[in-house]
Write an enzyme that holds these catalytic residues in place. Structure first.
Site, PDB file in Angstrom:
ATOM      1  N   CYS A 240      21.561 -42.865  35.107  1.00  0.00           N
ATOM      2  CA  CYS A 240      21.083 -41.984  36.178  1.00  0.00           C
ATOM      3  C   CYS A 240      22.123 -40.881  36.386  1.00  0.00           C
ATOM      4  CB  CYS A 240      20.782 -42.760  37.449  1.00  0.00           C
ATOM      5  SG  CYS A 240      22.162 -43.716  38.117  1.00  0.00           S
ATOM      6  N   ARG A 245      21.300 -46.054  40.550  1.00  0.00           N
ATOM      7  CA  ARG A 245      19.856 -46.172  40.357  1.00  0.00           C
ATOM      8  C   ARG A 245      19.542 -46.904  39.047  1.00  0.00           C
ATOM      9  NH1 ARG A 245      18.130 -39.974  41.297  1.00  0.00           N
ATOM     10  NH2 ARG A 245      20.263 -39.663  40.548  1.00  0.00           N
TER      11      ARG A 245
END
Length: 283
Positions: A240, A245
């Site tokens: 990410c 994430r």
């Protein structure tokens, strides 16, 4: 119907409400907003700050093994303690903390399905007093499991010619390069926008429902195996902007779908987008 490969890796709010006093578990809150814990948290939960507790303040890496052992000891976590992680943002940072614990070899880890928001939405108890526990024994890990679950820049670069699955879990705007800087994350800036060559875009939130709980195994398999070409025995890398994430997606692939060769490139776009000579793609 397909079932989760490791259903024991998820804990539902109703179960946790009935097991708050279990001596063999430690509830761990880890949020993007590090101030949330003080405003109220699940009874008995300890707070692990993703930046102050898990990251080395001087280098772009994680704390030393002896520091990890000390962190566990002070929070009453032993080698045999089952850590149940939860937090804000549909468990972004809870999955990041879980992934960091796995780096040091702590395998007794679970995620509270739906995280902090679901617990609050259901009207379950919250307290403000900080939880404290007697110090627990925790030996200094002798090995950090980078090779199994973590990818570094050179390894990602070498992975590109193989054509193996490389999943970009950022937003579509970040993937195309239209969003060069995220206004809410000034510390995560990059000089160039775009994505790593050959990467497929599959935003992390595709894996969760509106209430923050994970989608069914059938839905997840359709998203990642049919949509991205992943398979349980094929190596894959996720990334990410700074690795949080993608930790969420790593958890989905590793624990819910049972993929055995998934690595998280936590250097992610803050490294790749700023690195001299790193190849990029734009639509």
């Amino acid at each position: 119907m397909k079932t989760y490969s490791h259903p024991e890796s998820l804990v539902e709010t109703a179960w946790l409400a009935d097991h708050l006093q279990d001596p063999g578990i430690r509830i761990v809150e880890s949020n993007e907003d590090v101030l949330l814990y003080d405003t109220g948290h699940i009874p008995g939960a300890v707070h692990i700050d993703w930046r102050a507790d898990l990251n080395d303040p001087w280098i772009r890496d994680y704390i030393a093994p002896d520091q990890f052992a000390a962190l566990c000891r002070k929070n009453g976590i032993s080698e045999t303690t089952t850590c149940i992680f939860y937090g804000d943002k549909s468990n972004w940072w809870a999955c990041y903390a879980l992934w960091a614990f796995r780096l040091y070899g702590h395998t007794r880890v679970k995620i509270l399905n739906g995280g902090r928001d679901k617990w609050i939405r259901e009207g379950r108890p919250m307290v403000r007093e900080k939880s404290s526990y007697p110090e627990a024994p925790y030996p200094v890990p002798t090995t950090r499991h980078d090779k199994e679950i973590r990818a570094f820049y050179d390894e990602v670069l070498a992975f590109l010619p193989t054509g193996g699955p490389l999943i970009d879990v950022r937003s579509p705007g970040e993937f195309t390069g239209e969003l060069l800087h995220m206004p809410e994350y000034p510390q995560e800036g990059a000089l160039r926008g775009g994505h790593i060559p050959g990467a497929k875009s599959m935003p992390w939130k595709t894996a969760v429902r509106e209430d923050g709980t994970f989608k069914s195994a059938d839905e997840l398999a359709h998203i990642y195996e049919q949509g991205c070409g992943l398979s349980t025995d094929r190596e894959a890398i996720v990334y990410c902007r700074i690795g949080e994430r993608s930790s969420h997606t790593w958890f989905v692939l590793t624990y819910l779908l049972g993929h055995k060769k998934v690595r998280n490139y936590d250097g992610s776009w803050t490294e790749w987008g700023n690195r001299v000579g790193a190849p990029i793609e734009r639509p």
